[in-house]
Enzyme design. Structure first.
Site, short mmCIF file in Angstrom:
data_model
loop_
_atom_site.label_atom_id
_atom_site.label_comp_id
_atom_site.label_asym_id
_atom_site.label_seq_id
_atom_site.Cartn_x
_atom_site.Cartn_y
_atom_site.Cartn_z
CB THR A 78 -5.57 3.90 2.60
OG1 THR A 78 -6.31 4.40 1.48
CG2 THR A 78 -5.22 2.46 2.37
CE LYS B 125 -5.68 2.19 -9.72
NZ LYS B 125 -4.28 2.10 -9.28
CG ASN C 235 1.08 1.28 -4.22
OD1 ASN C 235 0.05 0.62 -4.10
ND2 ASN C 235 1.36 2.32 -3.44
CB ILE D 102 -7.49 -1.12 1.42
CG1 ILE D 102 -7.42 -2.31 0.44
CG2 ILE D 102 -6.52 -1.29 2.60
CD1 ILE D 102 -7.50 -3.69 1.03
CE1 TYR E 106 -8.18 4.77 -8.71
CE2 TYR E 106 -9.99 3.21 -8.60
CZ TYR E 106 -8.74 3.64 -8.18
OH TYR E 106 -8.06 2.90 -7.24
N1 LIG Z 1 -7.48 2.39 -0.76
C1 LIG Z 1 -8.23 1.61 -1.52
O1 LIG Z 1 -9.32 1.19 -1.11
C2 LIG Z 1 -7.77 1.22 -2.89
C3 LIG Z 1 -8.53 0.27 -3.59
C4 LIG Z 1 -8.10 -0.13 -4.85
C5 LIG Z 1 -6.95 0.37 -5.39
N2 LIG Z 1 -6.21 1.30 -4.70
C6 LIG Z 1 -4.98 1.78 -5.32
O2 LIG Z 1 -3.91 1.53 -4.44
C7 LIG Z 1 -2.86 2.47 -4.64
C8 LIG Z 1 -2.50 3.12 -3.30
O3 LIG Z 1 -3.68 3.68 -2.77
P1 LIG Z 1 -3.78 4.19 -1.26
O4 LIG Z 1 -5.17 4.00 -0.85
O5 LIG Z 1 -2.69 3.61 -0.44
O6 LIG Z 1 -3.56 5.75 -1.52
P2 LIG Z 1 -2.86 6.91 -0.66
O7 LIG Z 1 -2.94 6.61 0.80
O8 LIG Z 1 -3.46 8.19 -1.18
O9 LIG Z 1 -1.35 6.82 -1.13
C9 LIG Z 1 -1.04 7.08 -2.47
C10 LIG Z 1 0.45 7.20 -2.60
O10 LIG Z 1 0.75 7.48 -3.97
C11 LIG Z 1 1.60 8.60 -4.03
N3 LIG Z 1 1.34 9.31 -5.27
C12 LIG Z 1 0.16 9.80 -5.72
N4 LIG Z 1 0.33 10.44 -6.88
C13 LIG Z 1 1.66 10.35 -7.18
C14 LIG Z 1 2.45 10.82 -8.23
N5 LIG Z 1 1.93 11.52 -9.24
N6 LIG Z 1 3.78 10.54 -8.23
C15 LIG Z 1 4.32 9.83 -7.20
N7 LIG Z 1 3.62 9.36 -6.17
C16 LIG Z 1 2.29 9.64 -6.15
C17 LIG Z 1 1.28 9.42 -2.80
O11 LIG Z 1 2.39 10.18 -2.37
P3 LIG Z 1 2.46 11.80 -2.56
O12 LIG Z 1 1.13 12.34 -2.10
O13 LIG Z 1 3.63 12.17 -1.73
O14 LIG Z 1 2.70 12.01 -4.02
C18 LIG Z 1 1.01 8.32 -1.78
O15 LIG Z 1 2.25 7.88 -1.22
C19 LIG Z 1 -3.38 3.45 -5.68
O16 LIG Z 1 -2.90 3.06 -6.95
C20 LIG Z 1 -4.89 3.26 -5.61
O17 LIG Z 1 -5.52 3.58 -6.82
C21 LIG Z 1 -6.61 1.74 -3.46
#
Ligand SMILES: NC(=O)c1ccc[n+]([C@@H]2O[C@H](COP(=O)([O-])OP(=O)(O)OC[C@H]3O[C@@H](n4cnc5c(N)ncnc54)[C@H](OP(=O)(O)O)[C@@H]3O)[C@@H](O)[C@H]2O)c1
Length: 251
Positions: free
Chosen positions: A189, A158, A91, A187, A154
């Site tokens: 976040t 994906k 994730n 989402i 990006y």
């Molecule tokens: N939010 C949306 O609308 C959305 C939509 C489609 C897809 N996504 C995908 O969903 C996933 C989670 O997104 P989110 O919105 O929950 O993001 P978020 O709130 O920024 O959380 C991302 C998480 O990934 C960790 N992370 C980032 N880079 C990392 C690395 N190099 N090594 C280890 N951990 C890492 C971060 O922890 P640290 O900062 O501690 O490293 C954090 O816990 C991502 O893959 C994102 O692309 C999100």
């Protein structure tokens, strides 16, 4: 009423990369509440704090998914903490919006190193610990099938993950392991605010809402329940991608 199982994951061992924030954290909460033992990963102190918040059935392992030594250390720690893995959620990811004509090599390399290379080697390094019947779930994105502006790197990353879910499904099939992807649309976040200023983020959000058939953002819980379903309940499903996007990629 009364006979609903409140600990459906009580014998389950789970790893969630990027489980200390956003959707990964919501998923960790759902699974810990349901009785699972969960290892979450991330690079920051916030990830370690998140594990304390989750309680004694959660452990945080600090590390960067783009670093192979960190992934080796993660595999060692997961082996000692959990022994084996019933669900692996790949994730962790970052989003950088950037027009293609001004995208730097540095941004390109960083995004693909975390979102693609990191995902690939997370599965490779943890695969020996996956139990028979385990589920692997990638977090992809609606962006992988939509031509949105400023998201080419990006989205391509994906799309690579979506493809990987198919290939890994085939390679892990002999071990009874299923590999699927959950594809979130918007989402809320706070991930946008990490990469955009307040006003730009507000404008981007308004556009995202206008483009969405349900005219709203998805909730953390909607993501978490879909991801958990793919990992544990979708036992006749492998190589698939499940959209949690308000219909954005379907209607
Ligand atoms: N939010 C949306 O609308 C959305 C939509 C489609 C897809 N996504 C995908 O969903 C996933 C989670 O997104 P989110 O919105 O929950 O993001 P978020 O709130 O920024 O959380 C991302 C998480 O990934 C960790 N992370 C980032 N880079 C990392 C690395 N190099 N090594 C280890 N951990 C890492 C971060 O922890 P640290 O900062 O501690 O490293 C954090 O816990 C991502 O893959 C994102 O692309 C999100």
């Amino acid at each position: 009423m009364g006979d609903e199982d409140v600990t459906p994951y009580s014998d389950k061992n789970v790893v969630i990369t990027g489980g200390g924030a956003g959707m990964g954290f919501a998923l960790a909460e759902l699974l810990v509440d349901g009785g699972a033992r969960v290892v979450i990963t991330g690079r920051s102190q916030a990830t370690l704090d998140a594990a304390r918040h989750l309680g004694e059935n959660a452990v945080a392992v600090r590390g960067d998914v783009a670093s192979l030594p960190d992934l080796d250390a993660l595999a060692d720690r997961v082996k000692s903490e959990l022994g084996s893995i019933d669900a692996l959620f790949v994730n962790a990811g970052i989003a950088r919006t950037t027009p293609f004509d001004s995208t730097t090599e540095e941004v390109f390399d960083e995004m693909l190193a975390i979102n693609v290379k990191g995902a690939f080697f997370t599965v490779q390094k943890l695969a020996p610990l996956l139990s028979t019947g385990a589920g692997v779930v990638f977090t992809t994105s609606a962006a992988n099938v939509i031509g949105m502006r400023d998201t080419s790197v990006y989205a391509a990353g994906k799309a690579a993950l979506r493809s990987m879910a198919r290939s890994f499904s085939r390679e892990l099939l002999p071990r009874g392991i299923r590999v699927n992807a959950v594809s979130p649309g918007p989402i809320d976040t706070g991930i946008l605010e990490k990469v955009m200023t307040g006003e730009a983020a507000e404008q981007f959000k308004a556009q995202v809402l206008a483009d969405n058939p349900m005219q709203r953002f998805g909730t953390l819980d909607e993501f978490a329940r879909a991801a958990a379903f793919l990992a544990f309940e979708a036992t006749y499903t492998t190589g698939a991608e499940f959209a949690v996007d308000g219909g954005r990629t379907q209607l």
